[in-house]
Design an enzyme around this catalytic site. Sequence first.
Site, PDB file in Angstrom:
ATOM      1  N   LYS A   1      -1.087  99.725  52.816  1.00 27.51           N
ATOM      2  CA  LYS A   1      -2.124  99.713  51.763  1.00 27.51           C
ATOM      3  C   LYS A   1      -3.361  98.969  52.268  1.00 27.51           C
ATOM      4  CE  LYS A   1      -4.102 100.191  47.726  1.00 27.51           C
ATOM      5  NZ  LYS A   1      -3.950  99.551  46.466  1.00 27.51           N
TER       6      LYS A   1
ATOM      7  N   ALA B   1      -8.447 102.882  38.917  1.00 23.94           N
ATOM      8  CA  ALA B   1      -8.749 102.489  37.538  1.00 23.94           C
ATOM      9  C   ALA B   1     -10.150 101.916  37.455  1.00 23.94           C
ATOM     10  CB  ALA B   1      -7.738 101.451  37.068  1.00 23.94           C
TER      11      ALA B   1
HETATM   12  O1  KPL Z   1      -7.118 100.217  45.966  1.00 26.33           O
HETATM   13  C1  KPL Z   1      -8.205 100.744  45.834  1.00 26.33           C
HETATM   14  C2  KPL Z   1      -9.312  99.878  45.357  1.00 26.33           C
HETATM   15  O2  KPL Z   1     -10.337 100.379  44.927  1.00 26.33           O
HETATM   16  O3  KPL Z   1      -9.121  98.657  45.431  1.00 26.33           O
HETATM   17  C3  KPL Z   1      -8.411 102.176  46.240  1.00 26.33           C
HETATM   18  C4  KPL Z   1      -7.097 102.780  46.723  1.00 26.33           C
HETATM   19  C5  KPL Z   1      -9.422 102.215  47.353  1.00 26.33           C
HETATM   20  C6  KPL Z   1      -8.828 103.058  45.090  1.00 26.33           C
HETATM   21  O4  KPL Z   1     -10.139 102.882  44.684  1.00 26.33           O
END
Ligand code: KPL
Length: 308
Positions: free
Chosen positions: A186, A129
């Site tokens: 993650k 986003a």
């Molecule tokens: O989680 C994200 C972030 O930008 O913090 C990713 C997965 C790298 C997507 O941009």
Amino acid sequence: MKIAVLGAGAMGSLLGGLLAEGGHEVTLISTRAEHVELINREGLFLEDPGGGRRVGLKACLAAAEAGPAELVIVAVKAPQTREAMAGALSLVSQDTLVLTLQNGLGNVENLVEAVGPGPVVAGTSNCGAHLKGPGRVRHAGGRGVALGELSGLITGRLLGLGRVFEESGFAPVSLSDNVLSLLWGKLLINVAINAVTALARIRNGQILDFPETAEISRLAVLEAVEVARRKGIALPGDPVGNAFEVARETGANFSSMLQDVARQRPTEIDFINGAVVREGEALGVPTPVNKVLAGLVSVYQRTCPKEI
Ligand code: KPL
């Protein structure tokens, strides 16, 4: 369902917008007065590669205006979690679920400190986003969510939460019986992408275009994998390949850390590469690449020129 989203940056605004489109009664809680005002007046403008549309939802500056919610999604940046939740206790009643979909380590602990362990559920999202301006968010790709109870049990409330996301068009939605694996899975993606893109000022996909950035990412992930292994945390089969796959999938996106440095805002570096360094030190696992990345971002977030 009555949902409050605490923090209406790029990710909070996107999640709130998509859940409101799914028919839920969503209130975004934001400290940005212009963002709040525009959303209340015209709706949230949500754009994706297919075009743009307005989504009707509420926004407010203070949690007290929203009243108790059935679900609170915590979407503030990791360094703000403790303070934001402590100031938003009026959102939480006896039956409220408090869900963190934030990046990094330490968010669960900070939420548990504020509301106790009972309401807290953790998860990850692969949504990319970008906040384009007040009242405007861009969905840059990805619509997956993974959720887990701290106990590891697949409870009725976890199944219900999964349905809320599924029915709002999130896919894939998965439930995990091992929340630590989920959060570390993650974490490895953020370890690979965020600091490297913020320092090199490149989009996620460009990491793979340059042998230098690909190698730095690979080494940073391998250090974090070794820390996880020593902690007994199960990880996906090919962590480097997996992180590179996400870099490809979100290729056009500016990582959240690049967006933060470019707006001269504090980053999540202490909760991502910095957390790997701290955990490594506690276990005697060397993490020199993460240490360099964490140190450089820590300085760069204070000195970086504005705008991307
Ligand atoms: O989680 C994200 C972030 O930008 O913090 C990713 C997965 C790298 C997507 O941009």
